[in-house]
Design a protein around this motif. Structure first.
Motif, PDB file in Angstrom:
ATOM      1  N   ASP A  92     -61.423 -21.066 -16.826  1.00  0.00           N
ATOM      2  CA  ASP A  92     -61.289 -22.525 -16.863  1.00  0.00           C
ATOM      3  C   ASP A  92     -62.506 -23.138 -17.531  1.00  0.00           C
ATOM      4  O   ASP A  92     -63.622 -22.672 -17.340  1.00  0.00           O
ATOM      5  N   GLY A  93     -62.252 -24.193 -18.281  1.00  0.00           N
ATOM      6  CA  GLY A  93     -63.360 -24.889 -18.918  1.00  0.00           C
ATOM      7  C   GLY A  93     -63.783 -24.272 -20.241  1.00  0.00           C
ATOM      8  O   GLY A  93     -64.606 -24.817 -20.945  1.00  0.00           O
ATOM      9  N   LEU A  94     -63.227 -23.094 -20.556  1.00  0.00           N
ATOM     10  CA  LEU A  94     -63.554 -22.480 -21.844  1.00  0.00           C
ATOM     11  C   LEU A  94     -62.261 -22.227 -22.626  1.00  0.00           C
ATOM     12  O   LEU A  94     -61.990 -22.862 -23.640  1.00  0.00           O
ATOM     13  N   CYS A  95     -61.433 -21.338 -22.065  1.00  0.00           N
ATOM     14  CA  CYS A  95     -60.236 -20.915 -22.794  1.00  0.00           C
ATOM     15  C   CYS A  95     -59.227 -22.049 -22.947  1.00  0.00           C
ATOM     16  O   CYS A  95     -58.454 -22.070 -23.902  1.00  0.00           O
ATOM     17  N   ASP A  96     -59.188 -22.981 -22.008  1.00  0.00           N
ATOM     18  CA  ASP A  96     -58.206 -24.053 -22.093  1.00  0.00           C
ATOM     19  C   ASP A  96     -58.715 -25.222 -22.931  1.00  0.00           C
ATOM     20  O   ASP A  96     -58.016 -26.213 -23.104  1.00  0.00           O
ATOM     21  N   ILE A  97     -59.933 -25.141 -23.414  1.00  0.00           N
ATOM     22  CA  ILE A  97     -60.480 -26.258 -24.184  1.00  0.00           C
ATOM     23  C   ILE A  97     -60.767 -25.862 -25.628  1.00  0.00           C
ATOM     24  O   ILE A  97     -60.324 -26.506 -26.566  1.00  0.00           O
ATOM     25  N   GLU A  98     -61.477 -24.757 -25.799  1.00  0.00           N
ATOM     26  CA  GLU A  98     -61.918 -24.383 -27.141  1.00  0.00           C
ATOM     27  C   GLU A  98     -60.968 -23.415 -27.827  1.00  0.00           C
ATOM     28  O   GLU A  98     -60.531 -22.448 -27.214  1.00  0.00           O
ATOM     29  N   ASP A  99     -60.678 -23.686 -29.080  1.00  0.00           N
ATOM     30  CA  ASP A  99     -59.884 -22.759 -29.882  1.00  0.00           C
ATOM     31  C   ASP A  99     -60.723 -21.533 -30.221  1.00  0.00           C
ATOM     32  O   ASP A  99     -61.797 -21.681 -30.807  1.00  0.00           O
ATOM     33  N   PRO A 100     -60.253 -20.335 -29.899  1.00  0.00           N
ATOM     34  CA  PRO A 100     -61.014 -19.166 -30.324  1.00  0.00           C
ATOM     35  C   PRO A 100     -60.803 -18.897 -31.815  1.00  0.00           C
ATOM     36  O   PRO A 100     -59.723 -19.155 -32.343  1.00  0.00           O
ATOM     37  N   VAL A 101     -61.834 -18.428 -32.478  1.00  0.00           N
ATOM     38  CA  VAL A 101     -61.754 -18.137 -33.915  1.00  0.00           C
ATOM     39  C   VAL A 101     -61.517 -16.643 -34.090  1.00  0.00           C
ATOM     40  O   VAL A 101     -62.057 -15.830 -33.336  1.00  0.00           O
ATOM     41  N   LEU A 102     -60.682 -16.285 -35.075  1.00  0.00           N
ATOM     42  CA  LEU A 102     -60.476 -14.865 -35.383  1.00  0.00           C
ATOM     43  C   LEU A 102     -61.737 -14.357 -36.050  1.00  0.00           C
ATOM     44  O   LEU A 102     -62.080 -14.773 -37.144  1.00  0.00           O
ATOM     45  N   ARG A 103     -62.464 -13.479 -35.359  1.00  0.00           N
ATOM     46  CA  ARG A 103     -63.739 -13.010 -35.921  1.00  0.00           C
ATOM     47  C   ARG A 103     -63.829 -11.494 -35.800  1.00  0.00           C
ATOM     48  O   ARG A 103     -63.103 -10.886 -35.011  1.00  0.00           O
ATOM     49  N   GLN A 104     -64.727 -10.938 -36.578  1.00  0.00           N
ATOM     50  CA  GLN A 104     -64.885  -9.485 -36.551  1.00  0.00           C
ATOM     51  C   GLN A 104     -65.629  -9.095 -35.281  1.00  0.00           C
ATOM     52  O   GLN A 104     -66.732  -9.556 -35.034  1.00  0.00           O
ATOM     53  N   VAL A 105     -65.014  -8.232 -34.465  1.00  0.00           N
ATOM     54  CA  VAL A 105     -65.656  -7.836 -33.221  1.00  0.00           C
ATOM     55  C   VAL A 105     -66.167  -6.401 -33.285  1.00  0.00           C
ATOM     56  O   VAL A 105     -67.003  -5.982 -32.491  1.00  0.00           O
ATOM     57  N   ARG A 106     -65.641  -5.639 -34.223  1.00  0.00           N
ATOM     58  CA  ARG A 106     -66.085  -4.277 -34.508  1.00  0.00           C
ATOM     59  C   ARG A 106     -65.858  -4.107 -35.992  1.00  0.00           C
ATOM     60  O   ARG A 106     -65.146  -4.910 -36.582  1.00  0.00           O
ATOM     61  N   PRO A 107     -66.361  -3.057 -36.604  1.00  0.00           N
ATOM     62  CA  PRO A 107     -66.091  -2.908 -38.029  1.00  0.00           C
ATOM     63  C   PRO A 107     -64.581  -2.932 -38.304  1.00  0.00           C
ATOM     64  O   PRO A 107     -63.831  -2.149 -37.701  1.00  0.00           O
ATOM     65  N   ASP A 108     -64.147  -3.848 -39.149  1.00  0.00           N
ATOM     66  CA  ASP A 108     -62.750  -3.959 -39.574  1.00  0.00           C
ATOM     67  C   ASP A 108     -61.776  -4.321 -38.443  1.00  0.00           C
ATOM     68  O   ASP A 108     -60.580  -4.188 -38.585  1.00  0.00           O
ATOM     69  N   HIS A 109     -62.277  -4.734 -37.325  1.00  0.00           N
ATOM     70  CA  HIS A 109     -61.431  -5.075 -36.171  1.00  0.00           C
ATOM     71  C   HIS A 109     -61.679  -6.548 -35.829  1.00  0.00           C
ATOM     72  O   HIS A 109     -62.792  -6.928 -35.491  1.00  0.00           O
ATOM     73  N   TYR A 110     -60.638  -7.356 -35.979  1.00  0.00           N
ATOM     74  CA  TYR A 110     -60.771  -8.793 -35.764  1.00  0.00           C
ATOM     75  C   TYR A 110     -60.009  -9.203 -34.513  1.00  0.00           C
ATOM     76  O   TYR A 110     -58.939  -8.680 -34.243  1.00  0.00           O
TER      77      TYR A 110
END
Lengths: 341, 364
Positions: B310-328
């Motif tokens: 609450d207070g994070l996931c329901d408010i902010e849009d998550p951005v598709l970002r690289q979390v590991r090499p070649d893994h978004y």
């Protein structure tokens, strides 16, 4: 219409005995043999999977058990369907009506077309309760709301007044399940109940169906083309091909070592998430047969890797292989040997 | 979104999608239609399709995967964003230039019964693209059609027959021959096997793979069947309500899914083996996919996500970002190698049972 069968099941008796069921349709191309001599039985509370591709006769078998095939005017039906000790095929229509929807009920594939779009859920749910159990409308509404709550419809008391289009696909299938179990059936026929649904919803619905069957100690015949769905749900599997049962047996044994080349081919041709990726899939060559022009021998012979000349001569009978298992293949012994070797 | 710009292939990706949006208007009124809202079928997608690869696009119905495929081919009007094919923006092409471009990209449709004109012979169906693009001389066209039919495993002597004389699997082969007629580089396969019988599906998958190797094709393979996508794809993108939530190489995605939705989706796929099914515990998500006409705020998945904060996931849009090499992935809760591990209800229940003196024991 309150109708008492007056027959109680003795322990050890089968709930359903289908013997030599055959259904033929007249068509422009001649006689189409949709079901060609199918025999199987279901014990009370048992979960049976009926697996096959489109046109293999699995749905027609289910419609025959419900007494719906004899209403089709181009169909010829023979054999017997013994349910709770009485042959449904020999019963007059008014007595079949007392069984259909009450002792035997059906969950259809597509809740969009199988619910009536112009009637509210209330009308569709109470109809069966009033007809079969003789409840007053007020009691039927009360019971319907309980049922809807049981299948996980939020705010059931309000939503019962809604129409099918106001529900999502998964919710509609929940409503179908509520209707199907409303008269305490002894046998639930589920024809591709989750094929129209997404995987996350499919998991919910399968879980609910299993729970409902346990709660009501109803037997389920789960009809599907999806081997994954029957694997997790059923104890015994019947595999159909071109109108006949080609293999049957306990689920675990059958999946581990199939005794019919068609089952072998089916299991191999489906990629599995839990196994390493294969370069190419092993496909079954050729096409499913034309039911109006079946080969004289085994219907699978034209596509079978094991076929010999004897396969083309006469249709093989469903014969015992190992404990509790049947296979309609003259080369089954070879498959059994290979499995034990 | 610079986060997903591809750096792997030196000559650049074949198709690049940048912030693609396709919204369908919801109108009210009969004569004077007023726009009262929009179905956000595709709502800001960015990814690349590399040369020669098969990119699998999976998701539940209504997530926008088919609309994405159609929008890439300009079969849907784009509301916003860009589709770059070898660097040139398809959204700007008009008329002749667009038609010329379409030769390079074709589509294989889901339903082989609806996608072939029942009044045309095979010769006309497969030959029409040649005529439209003026590719061969008239007398050569028949030979080319016969060659194409042969390529997909249909007897070339059936060239004068009509689609109703063929089974579903054969019709799908005819659809593939038509797509190949103009020698495309890129094919969008939109659920090409879901209308087919189980025993025929493997045949069509094998054919698609064989053609890819022989002709050097690039596929966008849209499907809801995760086992099939795993079999055929090099990389997989998972969509939820108009957005890509995770994109990774095949093995990586199926072995270490990091987004909670991907984890739930994978655990819900039934496996055709009763012994495995008995041991497995599916994560059963509650509720349905929300309507794309009014998607939830913030992360679209937060209403069904077991890990949502609450207070994070329901408010902010998550951005598709690289979390590991070649893994978004697009999830607020993924930090470096740490990501939410979603568990099934049974696992949660059994772990609380084994902790009888847990923190629920009343005030300290």
């Amino acid at each position: 219409m309150a109708f008492d069968t007056g027959v109680s099941l003795q322990p050890g008796d089968n709930l359903l005995n289908v013997t030599d069921l055959a259904v033929t349709f007249d068509s422009q191309e001649g006689q189409v043999r949709a079901v060609g001599g199918v025999s199987f039985s279901v014990r009370p509370g048992e979960m049976v999977g009926l697996v096959g591709e489109s046109g293999c006769g699995k749905s027609i078998s289910a419609l025959a058990i419900l007494g719906l095939v004899r209403m089709m005017n181009n169909a010829t039906i023979s054999g017997s369907i013994e349910f709770l000790g009485r042959d449904l095929l020999a019963l007059p229509e008014n007595e079949v009506r007392g069984v259909r929807g009450r002792d035997i009920s059906m969950i259809f594939q597509d809740p969009v077309t199988s619910l009536n779009p112009v009637l509210s859920i209330e009308r569709q749910m109470t109809e069966g309760l009033e007809e079969h159990l003789g409840l007053s409308h007020a009691d039927a509404v009360k019971r319907s709301i309980e049922l809807l709550e049981m299948v996980g419809i939020p705010k059931a008391a309000e939503r019962i007044h809604d129409y099918p289009h106001q529900f999502s696909g998964g919710m509609r299938q929940r409503v179908m399940i509520a209707i199907a179990v409303s008269c305490n059936p002894k046998l639930l026929l589920a024809d591709e109940p989750t094929t129209a649904l997404d995987v996350t919803i499919q998991a919910q619905i399968l879980r609910l169906m299993k729970q409902m069957a346990l709660d009501y100690s109803a037997a389920i015949i789960l009809i599907t083309h999806d081997l994954g769905v029957v694997a997790g749900m059923t104890e015994r599997i019947l595999v159909m091909y071109a109108g006949r049962i080609v293999e049957s047996g306990p689920a675990k044994a059958l999946f581990a070592h199939p005794h019919h080349p068609y089952t072998v081919g089916l299991l191999r041709s489906v990629p599995r998430l839990d196994e390493p990726r294969a370069e190419t899939l092993q496909s079954i060559d050729g096409l499913p047969p034309d039911l109006a022009h079946l080969p004289p021998g085994c219907a699978f012979a034209p596509r079978c890797a094991l076929q010999t000349r004897a396969c083309w001569e006469a249709p093989p009978a469903l014969a015992p292989t190992t404990d509790g298992r049947l296979s309609a293949c003259i080369h089954a012994a070879g498959l059994v040997e290979r499995a034990t070797a | 979104m610079s986060a997903v710009v591809d750096t792997v292939t030196p000559e650049g990706p074949l198709v690049s999608i940048r912030d693609l949006k396709v919204h369908f208007p919801i109108t009210s009124g009969i004569v004077f239609q007023a726009k009262v809202g929009a179905v956000r079928a595709v709502d800001g997608l960015s990814f690349d399709i590399r040369r020669g690869e098969t990119l699998g696009l999976v998701g539940e119905s209504g997530c926008g995967k088919s609309t994405t495929g159609r929008a890439i081919l300009r079969l849907e009007k784009l509301t916003g964003g860009q589709v770059l094919y070898e660097g040139s923006d398809l959204a700007r092409l008009r008329g002749k230039a667009l038609r010329r471009q379409r030769r390079r990209m074709q589509m294989i449709f889901q339903d082989p019964y609806a996608s072939l004109n029942s009044r045309m012979t095979l010769g006309h169906i497969v030959g029409e693209p040649l005529l439209v693009h003026n590719l061969r001389r008239r007398e050569e066209r028949v030979d080319r059609v016969r060659e194409l039919l042969n390529l997909v495993g249909i007897n070339p002597n059936t060239i004068n027959r009509y689609p109703h004389e063929f089974s579903g699997g054969q019709r799908q082969r005819i659809g593939i021959a038509r797509a190949l007629a103009v020698e495309p580089n890129f094919i969008v396969c939109d659920e090409p096997i879901s209308a087919l019988d189980v025993s025929i599906r493997a045949q069509i998958i094998n054919l698609l793979q064989e053609l890819q190797q022989r002709l050097g094709l690039t596929y966008l393979f849209i499907a809801h069947d995760l086992s099939v996508v795993r079999h055929i794809s090099d990389r997989v993108a998972v969509m939820y309500l108009g957005r890509v939530v995770e994109l990774a190489p095949n093995a990586e995605l199926y072995e270490t899914p990091m987004h909670p939705y991907t984890q739930a989706l994978l655990s819900a796929v039934p496996i055709p083996d009763p012994v495995v099914e008995e041991r497995r515990r599916a994560i059963v998500l509650t509720g349905d996919v929300p309507s794309p006409a009014s998607p939830p705020s913030g992360c679209h998945f937060h209403t069904r996500c077991p890990a949502a904060q609450d207070g994070l996931c329901d408010i902010e849009d998550p951005v598709l970002r690289q979390v590991r090499p070649d893994h978004y992935a697009a999830c607020h809760l993924i930090h470096d190698e740490d990501y939410p591990h979603i568990r099934s209800a049974e696992d949660v229940a059994s772990s609380t049972q084994t902790r009888p003196n847990g923190n629920g024991g009343g005030p300290a």
